[in-house]
Design a protein around this motif. Structure first.
Motif, PDB file in Angstrom:
ATOM      1  N   HIS A 176       0.878  -1.171   0.000  1.00  0.00           N
ATOM      2  CA  HIS A 176       0.000   0.000   0.000  1.00  0.00           C
ATOM      3  C   HIS A 176       0.914   1.219   0.000  1.00  0.00           C
ATOM      4  O   HIS A 176       1.857   1.303   0.782  1.00  0.00           O
ATOM      5  CB  HIS A 176      -0.893   0.019   1.245  1.00  0.00           C
ATOM      6  CG  HIS A 176      -1.756   1.234   1.306  1.00  0.00           C
ATOM      7  ND1 HIS A 176      -2.919   1.358   0.593  1.00  0.00           N
ATOM      8  CD2 HIS A 176      -1.599   2.397   1.976  1.00  0.00           C
ATOM      9  CE1 HIS A 176      -3.458   2.534   0.829  1.00  0.00           C
ATOM     10  NE2 HIS A 176      -2.667   3.190   1.667  1.00  0.00           N
ATOM     11  N   LEU A 177       0.630   2.154  -0.875  1.00  0.00           N
ATOM     12  CA  LEU A 177       1.427   3.375  -0.964  1.00  0.00           C
ATOM     13  C   LEU A 177       0.537   4.568  -0.676  1.00  0.00           C
ATOM     14  O   LEU A 177      -0.578   4.667  -1.207  1.00  0.00           O
ATOM     15  CB  LEU A 177       2.034   3.513  -2.366  1.00  0.00           C
ATOM     16  CG  LEU A 177       2.967   4.695  -2.577  1.00  0.00           C
ATOM     17  CD1 LEU A 177       4.235   4.545  -1.749  1.00  0.00           C
ATOM     18  CD2 LEU A 177       3.315   4.824  -4.045  1.00  0.00           C
ATOM     19  N   ASP A 208      -3.153   0.499  -3.657  1.00  0.00           N
ATOM     20  CA  ASP A 208      -2.547  -0.803  -3.404  1.00  0.00           C
ATOM     21  C   ASP A 208      -1.958  -1.306  -4.710  1.00  0.00           C
ATOM     22  O   ASP A 208      -2.475  -1.025  -5.788  1.00  0.00           O
ATOM     23  CB  ASP A 208      -3.594  -1.801  -2.906  1.00  0.00           C
ATOM     24  CG  ASP A 208      -4.200  -1.384  -1.575  1.00  0.00           C
ATOM     25  OD1 ASP A 208      -3.505  -0.731  -0.771  1.00  0.00           O
ATOM     26  OD2 ASP A 208      -5.374  -1.708  -1.344  1.00  0.00           O
ATOM     27  N   PHE A 209      -0.872  -2.047  -4.609  1.00  0.00           N
ATOM     28  CA  PHE A 209      -0.248  -2.623  -5.797  1.00  0.00           C
ATOM     29  C   PHE A 209       0.493  -3.888  -5.392  1.00  0.00           C
ATOM     30  O   PHE A 209       0.716  -4.150  -4.209  1.00  0.00           O
ATOM     31  CB  PHE A 209       0.694  -1.620  -6.473  1.00  0.00           C
ATOM     32  CG  PHE A 209       1.895  -1.235  -5.646  1.00  0.00           C
ATOM     33  CD1 PHE A 209       3.122  -1.848  -5.851  1.00  0.00           C
ATOM     34  CD2 PHE A 209       1.805  -0.262  -4.665  1.00  0.00           C
ATOM     35  CE1 PHE A 209       4.237  -1.487  -5.106  1.00  0.00           C
ATOM     36  CE2 PHE A 209       2.906   0.108  -3.908  1.00  0.00           C
ATOM     37  CZ  PHE A 209       4.123  -0.516  -4.129  1.00  0.00           C
ATOM     38  N   ASP A 228      10.529  -8.411  -3.370  1.00  0.00           N
ATOM     39  CA  ASP A 228      10.410  -7.891  -2.007  1.00  0.00           C
ATOM     40  C   ASP A 228      11.012  -6.492  -2.012  1.00  0.00           C
ATOM     41  O   ASP A 228      12.236  -6.331  -2.034  1.00  0.00           O
ATOM     42  CB  ASP A 228      11.151  -8.809  -1.032  1.00  0.00           C
ATOM     43  CG  ASP A 228      11.112  -8.326   0.394  1.00  0.00           C
ATOM     44  OD1 ASP A 228      10.855  -7.131   0.647  1.00  0.00           O
ATOM     45  OD2 ASP A 228      11.369  -9.159   1.279  1.00  0.00           O
ATOM     46  N   LEU A 229      10.175  -5.473  -2.034  1.00  0.00           N
ATOM     47  CA  LEU A 229      10.655  -4.097  -2.173  1.00  0.00           C
ATOM     48  C   LEU A 229      11.535  -3.663  -1.011  1.00  0.00           C
ATOM     49  O   LEU A 229      12.515  -2.940  -1.212  1.00  0.00           O
ATOM     50  CB  LEU A 229       9.479  -3.143  -2.339  1.00  0.00           C
ATOM     51  CG  LEU A 229       8.616  -3.366  -3.579  1.00  0.00           C
ATOM     52  CD1 LEU A 229       7.541  -2.292  -3.675  1.00  0.00           C
ATOM     53  CD2 LEU A 229       9.446  -3.414  -4.837  1.00  0.00           C
ATOM     54  N   PHE A 230      11.221  -4.108   0.186  1.00  0.00           N
ATOM     55  CA  PHE A 230      12.030  -3.712   1.331  1.00  0.00           C
ATOM     56  C   PHE A 230      13.428  -4.336   1.256  1.00  0.00           C
ATOM     57  O   PHE A 230      14.422  -3.707   1.631  1.00  0.00           O
ATOM     58  CB  PHE A 230      11.323  -4.063   2.649  1.00  0.00           C
ATOM     59  CG  PHE A 230      10.162  -3.159   2.916  1.00  0.00           C
ATOM     60  CD1 PHE A 230      10.341  -1.894   3.457  1.00  0.00           C
ATOM     61  CD2 PHE A 230       8.871  -3.550   2.600  1.00  0.00           C
ATOM     62  CE1 PHE A 230       9.275  -1.044   3.689  1.00  0.00           C
ATOM     63  CE2 PHE A 230       7.789  -2.713   2.826  1.00  0.00           C
ATOM     64  CZ  PHE A 230       7.993  -1.457   3.370  1.00  0.00           C
ATOM     65  N   LEU A 251       8.569   0.232  -9.195  1.00  0.00           N
ATOM     66  CA  LEU A 251       7.222   0.534  -9.669  1.00  0.00           C
ATOM     67  C   LEU A 251       7.203   0.578 -11.202  1.00  0.00           C
ATOM     68  O   LEU A 251       6.329   0.000 -11.851  1.00  0.00           O
ATOM     69  CB  LEU A 251       6.720   1.862  -9.096  1.00  0.00           C
ATOM     70  CG  LEU A 251       6.320   1.862  -7.628  1.00  0.00           C
ATOM     71  CD1 LEU A 251       6.053   3.287  -7.154  1.00  0.00           C
ATOM     72  CD2 LEU A 251       5.104   0.992  -7.392  1.00  0.00           C
ATOM     73  N   PHE A 252       8.182   1.238 -11.765  1.00  0.00           N
ATOM     74  CA  PHE A 252       8.242   1.375 -13.219  1.00  0.00           C
ATOM     75  C   PHE A 252       8.476   0.034 -13.913  1.00  0.00           C
ATOM     76  O   PHE A 252       7.766  -0.310 -14.864  1.00  0.00           O
ATOM     77  CB  PHE A 252       9.355   2.359 -13.597  1.00  0.00           C
ATOM     78  CG  PHE A 252       9.506   2.526 -15.076  1.00  0.00           C
ATOM     79  CD1 PHE A 252       8.593   3.276 -15.803  1.00  0.00           C
ATOM     80  CD2 PHE A 252      10.556   1.930 -15.749  1.00  0.00           C
ATOM     81  CE1 PHE A 252       8.721   3.424 -17.175  1.00  0.00           C
ATOM     82  CE2 PHE A 252      10.688   2.064 -17.123  1.00  0.00           C
ATOM     83  CZ  PHE A 252       9.770   2.820 -17.829  1.00  0.00           C
TER      84      PHE A 252
END
Length: 96
Positions: A9-10, A30-31, A36-38, A65-66
């Motif tokens: 969630h952003l 939400d996306f 794992d972005l973190f 994201l891109f």
């Protein structure tokens, strides 16, 4: 077996504008992402690719994201010429 993605969630909040006025806008969504972005953010920070932790956050999040949009829309003509350069860029980034 269905491949599962990580869900996020952003929340983006406009704080102030360059003309000095107070920000008014917000955006929440939400996306999902296959990575794992973190973990990616931590990797960019720990490899000290940038001097600033803030820059590492902005770069990691923006890039993921891109590139996820590119993956989900790989047949879109907008990405046709750009895709090879992004592929090479990602290889270079992962080698650091």
């Amino acid at each position: 077996m269905e491949k599962r993605n990580n869900q996020y969630h952003l929340q983006l909040q406009e704080l102030s504008l360059k003309d000095g006025s107070e920000g008014q806008k917000t955006l929440d969504f939400d996306f999902d992402n296959h990575d794992d972005l973190f973990q990616i953010i931590e990797s960019v920070k720990s490899n000290k690719i940038f001097d600033s932790e803030q820059t590492a956050h902005e770069f990691s999040l923006g890039l993921k994201l891109f590139t996820e949009v590119m993956l989900k829309n790989r047949q879109h003509p907008l990405f046709e010429e750009f895709r090879p350069a992004v592929t090479e860029f990602m290889k270079k980034l992962k080698s650091q």
